[in-house]
Design an enzyme around this catalytic site. Structure first.
Site, short mmCIF file in Angstrom:
data_model
loop_
_atom_site.label_atom_id
_atom_site.label_comp_id
_atom_site.label_asym_id
_atom_site.label_seq_id
_atom_site.Cartn_x
_atom_site.Cartn_y
_atom_site.Cartn_z
N GLU A 1 -90.74 89.25 38.97
CA GLU A 1 -91.12 90.78 38.37
C GLU A 1 -89.85 91.61 38.25
O GLU A 1 -89.78 92.84 38.94
CB GLU A 1 -91.58 91.37 39.89
CG GLU A 1 -93.22 90.63 40.04
CD GLU A 1 -94.19 91.13 41.14
OE1 GLU A 1 -93.35 91.71 42.34
OE2 GLU A 1 -95.27 91.08 41.05
N GLU B 1 -102.33 94.66 51.90
CA GLU B 1 -102.00 95.34 50.40
C GLU B 1 -103.69 95.05 49.67
O GLU B 1 -103.91 96.17 49.15
CB GLU B 1 -101.08 94.51 49.57
CG GLU B 1 -101.01 95.00 48.25
CD GLU B 1 -99.97 94.20 47.61
OE1 GLU B 1 -99.11 93.36 48.23
OE2 GLU B 1 -99.61 94.31 46.28
N ASP C 1 -101.47 85.90 44.82
CA ASP C 1 -100.74 86.98 45.45
C ASP C 1 -101.75 87.68 46.59
O ASP C 1 -102.17 88.52 46.46
CB ASP C 1 -100.52 88.31 44.47
CG ASP C 1 -99.45 89.26 44.99
OD1 ASP C 1 -98.93 89.00 46.05
OD2 ASP C 1 -99.22 90.33 44.20
O1 GCW Z 1 -97.75 91.34 45.71
C1 GCW Z 1 -96.76 91.75 44.86
C2 GCW Z 1 -96.51 93.32 45.45
C3 GCW Z 1 -95.28 93.60 45.31
C4 GCW Z 1 -94.35 92.72 45.87
C5 GCW Z 1 -94.61 91.44 45.46
C6 GCW Z 1 -93.67 90.36 46.03
C7 GCW Z 1 -92.41 93.33 47.01
O2 GCW Z 1 -97.66 94.12 44.92
O3 GCW Z 1 -95.31 95.06 45.80
O4 GCW Z 1 -93.32 92.89 45.94
O5 GCW Z 1 -95.74 90.88 45.31
O6 GCW Z 1 -94.17 89.72 46.87
O7 GCW Z 1 -92.46 90.24 45.45
#
Ligand code: GCW
Length: 714
Positions: free
Chosen positions: A308, A410, A382
């Protein structure tokens, strides 16, 4: 006079109960460590008369203090304290070294390792006593909390013989806390770390945080976000972190840091962060030495690299192993570990995102140093309400793998929705990878027993903040609790943990426990039903992930858009992961089962297949009808939780009772929103009628325009 006083007192008590119970406000701050008075009959049969301690240490003092606090609360009077057993009913705590009376008993402590404990009813100098014994001070502390848990759950204290040691070595909370006090994906207020006040001041909250963690066996904390700021590695911050580490140490908790891969450039002024560049390694070497001078038991680093947009070794055409090994080598002399995250994916719409971590990491199996542990999210995408286990578990026998769960919700309703994650964790841990045939569970991969790895562990992305109740809601506390209990023993059952949490947090009244445990056990499935039934995933609103967004196509990346995941069209819905190569990443017989529509578990059907709207499900309904039925069931389950809670006011103080009641009302409103918005969206593809008695209240355009934080009035 006496009588009149009695009448006045009686009136006051009656008034108090009319006004809704005890006057003391209960914010939830005490978590599951409330130590409320036990019932009279239990107290009569189970008194602990005296606390007997030997040599002192900060950790043994913490154990004694907790026992004193707990026993005083539970039994109403403080135990006598002494250094020898003088009468029946003593509680004797220590190691063979700190307490000669324990050494003299010749207890079987060898098998307990350096964190386990033993609680046993014994006879000392002709007196009945209970011992809490361990090989280390922290083992005694864990035993002290376990003993208080026995009382908290009303276990008879006569004839005790409990031995317990953790099955995993690293039991770690990952805080996604930023330098400025915000928390990424945090729904419980600001960060608990008060960096501006450090190094001078450590607040009471930090000590209570440490107590809570020790009570469930958590032994590590990564204090900063994986999207890391290099400033956490400056000398100024190392001094602050050292002070925190000092405060956490008596509770057996080691401090870890998330590191930004490009720190040698940002802090060291180097031109590169290439792991094979000797100048880069030298920078890390001196940084690590500096950290260990300040924090001799520093745990190590957590790294999110080339994920990311974060920098990483691939920026220099090096592999994840090159990067992880370089910092592992500088940490090794200090016994530090590297937790290297496997959360990587490419922005290529032709590649199934779920396949990418496996493709990236499996070729590196066997290439990592012994003190590197790969931290893998439970599912390949995720932290969804439901995902199959990541196929990386079971695919890297020559690498230590640890689990990464998300405790903060989340994707499961964030602050307010009641979703007990024990069932989600249990489902993931019990999944059979078939790596070495049946019984090769994920739990056995991550506890190291399947392939005999020395480093094993579980990390949980914390749901903790500065809110009065720590977690944003009382029921969110259960997720912190169950995370710790399952990290200690990945095979413990979600139901058993819910039961002990309810008893300690609320009440030991069986008429209260049964319906509340039942609510908890059904709660996560309710969320799956009203958000992402039948294996759907990532159809939450873009960015903040709160509320439905199956229509969402905002954002720069294909794999951040909802239609990429659900693939609804006139034919059907779901992601064909046979074609994408994902199914082949599992061992047989899973890959054979997942390859066929009929042999795929229905709760994951649309994860694995694109299925026709008219496909006949096991229930006899078509897929479309089944989808509608699940969305409706999710909402109905929340209504059932509301109805159950409505009957339970007598066992809960008014403040916590009202919070749960109000949050369930929010959850119900938002569950309806999810159901109606998703079905209003999917019906434009299915073009099948809604079953009798159901129709979304508003047209799709209404839901699509809903601003963040708003949901329709029911
Ligand atoms: O799930 C996603 C989240 C991000 C997070 C990323 C990760 C810390 O939306 O906020 O960043 O995963 O796990 O690195």
């Amino acid at each position: 006079m006496k009588q009149r006083l009695g009448i006045a007192l009686g009136l006051a008590l009656a008034l108090m109960s009319l006004l809704g119970g005890p006057a003391r406000a209960e914010s939830g701050y005490d978590l599951w460590l409330r130590y409320q008075p036990v019932e009279e009959d239990y107290a009569a049969a189970n008194q602990v008369a005296a606390l007997v301690t030997g040599q002192r240490s900060p950790t043994l003092d913490a154990a004694a203090l907790e026992l004193k606090r707990g026993l005083t609360g539970l039994f109403g009077t403080p135990p006598a304290q002494g250094s020898a057993v003088a009468a029946d009913g003593a509680l004797v705590i220590g190691t063979s070294k700190s307490m000669p009376a324990i050494a003299a008993l010749g207890l079987p402590l060898q098998g307990l390792g350096d964190e386990g404990y033993l609680i046993r009813s014994v006879s000392i100098d002709g007196h009945k006593a209970t011992v809490i014994a361990a090989n280390s001070d922290v083992g005694v502390l864990y035993g002290a909390f376990a003993f208080l848990r026995l009382i908290g759950t009303r276990t008879p204290l006569a004839n005790l013989d409990v031995a317990s040691s953790p099955k995993t070595r690293l039991r770690v909370l990952d805080h996604w806390d930023n330098l400025n006090g915000t928390v990424e994906r945090g729904y419980a207020g600001a960060s608990i770390w008060d960096w501006p006040a450090l190094p001078e001041h450590v607040s009471r909250r930090i000590i209570d945080y440490a107590r809570a963690n020790a009570s469930i066996g958590i032994n590590g904390t990564v204090v900063n976000n994986v999207n890391a700021d290099a400033a956490f590695l400056t000398t100024e911050y190392i001094e602050k972190e050292a002070k925190l580490a000092d405060a956490l140490r008596p509770f057996g908790i080691r401090l870890y840091l998330s590191v930004r891969w490009s720190a040698p450039i940002e802090l060291g002024g180097l031109k590169s962060a290439d792991p094979l560049d000797p100048a880069v390694k030298a920078w890390w070497q001196s940084k690590v030495d500096e950290i260990y001078r300040a924090i001799p038991d520093f745990g190590g680093f957590l790294v999110k690299a080339n994920s990311e947009g974060q920098p990483g070794p691939q920026d220099y055409h090096r592999t994840h192993a090159d990067g992880a090994n370089m910092i592992a080598d500088v940490l090794a002399p200090h016994h530090g570990v590297v937790m290297w995250r496997a959360f990587v994916y490419a922005n290529d719409p032709k590649i199934d995102r779920a396949t990418t971590a496996y493709n990236e990491f499996v070729p590196l199996d066997g290439k990592f140093r012994d003190n590197v542990v790969l931290q893998v999210k439970n599912g390949p995408l995720d932290f969804q309400p439901r995902e199959p286990f990541s196929p990386l578990f079971g695919a890297m026998p020559r690498t230590s793998l640890m689990m990464e769960f998300q405790i903060t919700k989340e994707y499961l309703g964030q602050q307010t929705h009641l979703a007990y994650l024990g069932t989600l964790y249990e489902e993931a841990l019990k999944s059979d990878t078939y790596e070495h045939g049946p019984g090769s569970t994920v739990a056995r991969v991550i506890d190291g027993s399947l392939d005999h790895h020395p480093v094993s562990g579980i990390a949980g992305v914390a749901n903790i903040g500065n809110d009065p109740d720590w977690c944003g809601s009382i029921f969110n506390q259960a997720n912190w609790y169950v995370f710790g209990r399952m990290a200690w023993d990945p095979e413990i059952s979600a139901r058993a943990v819910a039961d002990e949490w309810v008893r300690q947090t609320f009440s030991n009244n069986p008429a209260f426990i049964a319906p509340v445990v039942d609510m908890m056990m059904k709660s996560r499935e309710a969320v799956v039903d009203y958000m992402t039934p039948l294996g759907l995933a990532l159809i939450m609103a873009h960015g903040h992930h709160m509320g439905p967004g199956p229509w969402d196509t905002i954002g720069p990346r294909e794999d951040w858009k909802a239609p990429y995941y659900h693939r609804a069209d006139a034919e059907g819905i779901g992601f064909d992961r046979v074609a994408s190569g994902y199914v082949a990443q599992y061992h047989a017989p899973l890959k054979d089962a997942f390859a066929g529509v009929a042999t795929t578990p229905e709760d994951l059907l649309l994860w694995f297949h694109h299925v026709s709207w008219d496909y006949r499900m096991k229930s006899g309904r078509t897929l479309w009808q089944e989808l509608v039925a699940h969305y409706r069931k999710g909402v109905d389950e929340v209504a059932a939780m509301q109805a159950a809670w409505a009957k339970l006011g007598d066992d809960v103080d008014p403040e916590r009772y009202a919070q749960v009641r109000d949050f369930l009302a929010i959850q119900h409103r938002e569950a309806i929103w999810w159901r109606d918005a998703c079905l209003a969206y999917f019906v434009q593809f299915s073009r099948r009628p809604f079953p009798e008695g159901y129709k979304p209240k508003y047209p799709l355009s209404y839901y699509e325009k809903m601003p963040y934080g708003a949901s329709p009035k029911p």
